[in-house]
Design an enzyme around this catalytic site. Structure first.
Site, mmCIF file in Angstrom:
data_model
loop_
_atom_site.group_PDB
_atom_site.id
_atom_site.type_symbol
_atom_site.label_atom_id
_atom_site.label_comp_id
_atom_site.label_asym_id
_atom_site.label_seq_id
_atom_site.Cartn_x
_atom_site.Cartn_y
_atom_site.Cartn_z
ATOM 1 N N ASN A 178 77.909 23.067 37.777
ATOM 2 C CA ASN A 178 77.764 21.935 36.848
ATOM 3 C C ASN A 178 78.867 20.891 37.010
ATOM 4 O OD1 ASN A 178 76.615 20.548 34.494
ATOM 5 N ND2 ASN A 178 78.531 21.163 33.513
ATOM 6 N N GLU B 236 76.115 25.651 25.367
ATOM 7 C CA GLU B 236 75.521 25.100 26.604
ATOM 8 C C GLU B 236 74.011 25.284 26.594
ATOM 9 O OE1 GLU B 236 77.105 23.174 28.910
ATOM 10 O OE2 GLU B 236 78.630 23.425 27.374
ATOM 11 N N TRP C 40 71.332 13.223 34.497
ATOM 12 C CA TRP C 40 71.584 12.052 35.365
ATOM 13 C C TRP C 40 71.886 10.838 34.518
ATOM 14 C CZ3 TRP C 40 72.919 11.110 40.195
ATOM 15 C CH2 TRP C 40 72.815 12.155 41.114
ATOM 16 N N TRP D 102 70.513 6.033 39.612
ATOM 17 C CA TRP D 102 70.438 7.471 39.287
ATOM 18 C C TRP D 102 69.083 8.068 39.666
ATOM 19 C CZ3 TRP D 102 66.536 8.790 35.987
ATOM 20 C CH2 TRP D 102 66.077 7.849 35.062
ATOM 21 N N TRP E 96 72.387 22.568 24.945
ATOM 22 C CA TRP E 96 72.211 21.327 25.725
ATOM 23 C C TRP E 96 70.811 21.294 26.342
ATOM 24 C CZ3 TRP E 96 74.505 16.756 26.117
ATOM 25 C CH2 TRP E 96 75.831 16.619 25.737
ATOM 26 N N TRP F 161 72.217 -2.360 40.603
ATOM 27 C CA TRP F 161 72.246 -1.232 41.544
ATOM 28 C C TRP F 161 72.116 -1.763 42.961
ATOM 29 C CZ3 TRP F 161 73.679 2.907 39.013
ATOM 30 C CH2 TRP F 161 73.237 3.147 37.715
HETATM 31 P P1 FAD Z 1 75.742 28.109 32.377
HETATM 32 O O1 FAD Z 1 76.993 27.319 32.284
HETATM 33 O O2 FAD Z 1 75.847 29.566 32.500
HETATM 34 O O3 FAD Z 1 74.874 27.717 31.098
HETATM 35 C C1 FAD Z 1 73.836 28.560 30.588
HETATM 36 C C2 FAD Z 1 72.541 27.785 30.519
HETATM 37 O O4 FAD Z 1 72.664 26.671 29.635
HETATM 38 C C3 FAD Z 1 72.130 27.181 31.852
HETATM 39 O O5 FAD Z 1 71.478 28.122 32.657
HETATM 40 C C4 FAD Z 1 71.228 26.037 31.416
HETATM 41 O O6 FAD Z 1 69.927 26.479 31.119
HETATM 42 C C5 FAD Z 1 71.891 25.577 30.122
HETATM 43 N N1 FAD Z 1 72.792 24.452 30.410
HETATM 44 C C6 FAD Z 1 74.088 24.500 30.766
HETATM 45 N N2 FAD Z 1 74.585 23.253 30.911
HETATM 46 C C7 FAD Z 1 73.581 22.408 30.645
HETATM 47 C C8 FAD Z 1 73.459 20.988 30.622
HETATM 48 N N3 FAD Z 1 74.488 20.177 30.897
HETATM 49 N N4 FAD Z 1 72.261 20.457 30.327
HETATM 50 C C9 FAD Z 1 71.192 21.236 30.046
HETATM 51 N N5 FAD Z 1 71.247 22.592 30.038
HETATM 52 C C10 FAD Z 1 72.434 23.162 30.339
HETATM 53 N N6 FAD Z 1 70.215 22.027 34.639
HETATM 54 C C11 FAD Z 1 68.990 22.524 34.868
HETATM 55 O O7 FAD Z 1 68.661 23.610 34.381
HETATM 56 N N7 FAD Z 1 68.088 21.832 35.637
HETATM 57 C C12 FAD Z 1 68.375 20.634 36.201
HETATM 58 O O8 FAD Z 1 67.527 20.033 36.867
HETATM 59 C C13 FAD Z 1 69.692 20.105 35.996
HETATM 60 N N8 FAD Z 1 70.060 18.939 36.584
HETATM 61 C C14 FAD Z 1 71.328 18.463 36.365
HETATM 62 C C15 FAD Z 1 71.708 17.238 36.961
HETATM 63 C C16 FAD Z 1 72.985 16.747 36.782
HETATM 64 C C17 FAD Z 1 73.380 15.425 37.401
HETATM 65 C C18 FAD Z 1 73.912 17.454 36.002
HETATM 66 C C19 FAD Z 1 75.314 16.934 35.785
HETATM 67 C C20 FAD Z 1 73.558 18.653 35.403
HETATM 68 C C21 FAD Z 1 72.263 19.156 35.559
HETATM 69 N N9 FAD Z 1 71.868 20.377 34.958
HETATM 70 C C22 FAD Z 1 70.598 20.850 35.181
HETATM 71 C C23 FAD Z 1 72.729 21.050 33.960
HETATM 72 C C24 FAD Z 1 73.689 22.118 34.482
HETATM 73 O O9 FAD Z 1 74.388 21.643 35.598
HETATM 74 C C25 FAD Z 1 72.984 23.417 34.859
HETATM 75 O O10 FAD Z 1 72.135 23.842 33.815
HETATM 76 C C26 FAD Z 1 74.027 24.526 35.110
HETATM 77 O O11 FAD Z 1 74.888 24.138 36.154
HETATM 78 C C27 FAD Z 1 73.314 25.802 35.480
HETATM 79 O O12 FAD Z 1 74.230 26.788 35.819
HETATM 80 P P2 FAD Z 1 74.397 28.099 34.930
HETATM 81 O O13 FAD Z 1 73.067 28.708 34.708
HETATM 82 O O14 FAD Z 1 75.448 28.918 35.568
HETATM 83 O O15 FAD Z 1 74.901 27.465 33.575
#
Ligand code: FAD
Length: 478
Positions: A343, A277, A384, A361, A280, A308
């Site tokens: 997420n 993750e 997005w 979006w 990502w 849209w």
């Molecule tokens: P964990 O599941 O604990 O993951 C650890 C770290 O991995 C996160 O803190 C984050 O830095 C990174 N990570 C995890 N999933 C993703 C992902 N899909 N994409 C990129 N990095 C990821 N994340 C943001 O940090 N900023 C945003 O502005 C953002 N906008 C989002 C918008 C949408 C529509 C969606 C679907 C997801 C978005 N995310 C964003 C990704 C993700 O939802 C969050 O990073 C995650 O929910 C953060 O929670 P956590 O720290 O508990 O994640």
């Protein structure tokens, strides 16, 4: 001896901060600086929740630096004006920083470098905010990656944990340099003060980030592979705002999680899934670095023809958590109250906006930008566009989340919805995720009249899905 300016940006920490460590090791007097730059060309102004976080984080950074004898200088204005000023005033001969990769910030930094060099000032920038620099990972054809899985494979095999940089012990303080008072920046909301929920939810700053990581490694990461999709559990790390602001760096997370992989019981998938993750996050930055247009435009130009709908009322209902779909409303209310959303629910809510409501979006991205404490340009636009189908390696448009089935699967006992949509909390589990299907006695037993106490669904999902699919066909065969 001439001093060195450490320009803090999104690396608000003392530990494992390459720019700060190198400056301190040089033995020169150190001038730590943060510039609130809302004026540089194309650099996006911060959203409200980010401003709140930044205020708290700077306060914590200033306290941390003060414990080592350094005083954080705060200045406001275009960084290209402020840096030469601070250099002059502090008699510095060197400026150092950790890199940011968003196209507008990178372009600004390059110009600043040129200006400082022309004035005889040395500069040095360091990695530290991503696992690997965007240009360090390329396909066998020497091109940027567009698909996550091979990107991850390459990162996994080529990543080497860099040397750890300890927090500076007794750096030499630079000359006192006049700066602003943090409170005068107005980063915190006043009237109305909407930040109560954020204060209740978060501890901001490096020490809190380090504690959160340690707790998660101790207690959460073992089940992460299984629980991370469950908004009703505390299954994910909640490190995202800390990572965004650099209160903790991705190498620190990697160093903490990687040793657990070998120690894991067979079949376990926690720490490895966490690293994936984290990758990502690198992938989003990689994409934006090589496709700067995706901040505002569809990564796939075919989506420029997508029909849209402009529907401000629908957008407002979505923003305020009044769609009539409990899982979407729970997510949007969690976001408003805490500045964060799980997420899985981000994906459901984003799918609902772009596919069930056919709202662009960009509107959703803008709302998240304003309300998320982890708002991050690369992650936000990449995700997005992933959900809406317009991005690189995106979810195909025709995969449309069914908000009821998603809720039944990922919030099986309804604890998440009950927490954030309390007006329907007394509905039986069977009806909770689709109150419009509840028998009249279940509604009256729970004290609910739909349309009065909780909205009827804005759209019928089955019909909305058909409408979305035909919009998609219209785009493909205009
Ligand atoms: P964990 O599941 O604990 O993951 C650890 C770290 O991995 C996160 O803190 C984050 O830095 C990174 N990570 C995890 N999933 C993703 C992902 N899909 N994409 C990129 N990095 C990821 N994340 C943001 O940090 N900023 C945003 O502005 C953002 N906008 C989002 C918008 C949408 C529509 C969606 C679907 C997801 C978005 N995310 C964003 C990704 C993700 O939802 C969050 O990073 C995650 O929910 C953060 O929670 P956590 O720290 O508990 O994640």
């Amino acid at each position: 001896m001439t001093s060195v300016v450490v320009w803090f940006r999104r690396d608000l920490r003392l530990h494992d901060n390459p720019a700060l460590a190198r400056a301190a090791e040089s033995g020169r007097p150190v001038v730590p600086l943060f510039v609130l730059d809302e004026e540089s060309r194309d650099v996006r102004p911060l959203g409200g929740a980010s401003r709140w976080w930044l205020h708290e984080s700077l306060r914590s950074l200033a306290e941390g630096l003060a414990r080592t004898g350094l005083s954080l200088c705060l200045r406001r204005g275009p960084a290209s004006d402020v840096l030469p000023e601070v250099v002059r005033e502090s008699g510095a001969a060197r400026v150092v920083w950790n890199r940011c990769y968003e196209p507008a910030s990178a372009a600004r930094d390059e110009k600043i470098e040129t200006t400082l060099h022309a004035a005889g000032v040395e500069t040095e920038s360091y990695p530290g905010s991503l696992l690997m620099e965007p240009w360090e990972i390329e396909t066998r054809q020497k091109e940027p990656y567009r698909v996550f899985t091979p990107f991850w494979r390459r990162l996994r095999e080529s990543y080497r944990t860099p040397k750890r940089h300890p927090a500076p012990r007794e750096p030499t303080p630079g000359p006192a340099t006049a700066g602003d008072r943090l409170d005068d920046w107005g980063l915190q909301p006043t009237a109305p003060d909407w930040a109560g929920g954020l204060r209740e939810t978060w501890e901001v700053g490096e020490a809190a980030a380090r504690r959160r990581l340690a707790d998660f490694i101790e207690d959460g990461v073992g089940r992460y592979g299984i629980d991370r999709d469950r908004p009703d559990l505390r299954g994910s790390s909640r490190l995202s705002p800390h990572l965004h602001w650099g209160e903790i760096g991705p190498h620190q997370v990697w160093r903490a999680a990687a040793p657990l992989i070998e120690a894991e019981a067979p079949g376990g998938s926690g720490p490895e899934a966490l690293l994936r993750e984290l990758a990502w996050r690198d992938f989003s930055h990689h994409l934006l670095f090589y496709s700067p247009h995706m901040e505002k435009d569809n990564w796939r130009p075919a989506f420029d023809r997508f029909p849209w709908r402009e529907d401000p009322k629908a957008l407002a209902n979505w923003q305020e958590g009044r769609t009539g779909y409990p899982i979407v409303d729970a997510g949007m209310r969690e976001l408003w109250h805490t500045g964060w959303m799980h997420n899985r629910v981000r994906m459901i809510a984003a799918s609902f906006l772009t596919k069930d409501l056919l709202v662009h979006w960009r509107h959703g991205e803008a709302w998240f930008w304003d309300t998320l404490v982890d708002a991050d340009l690369a992650n936000n636009v990449a995700n997005w566009q992933w959900v809406s189908g317009s991005g690189a390696d995106a979810q195909p448009f025709f995969r449309i989340f069914n908000p009821v089935r998603q809720a039944q699967k990922f919030d099986p006992a309804g604890a998440y919805v009950r927490r954030w949509v309390p007006e329907i909390a007394r509905l039986p589990d069977r009806s909770l995720h689709q109150p419009w299907e509840a028998p009249p006695n279940a509604l009256s037993g729970a004290g609910i009249e739909l349309g009065r106490d909780y909205p009827l669904p804005m759209v019928d999902h089955t019909a909305a899905r058909e409408r979305a699919l035909s919009a998609y066909q219209q785009m493909r065969h205009p």
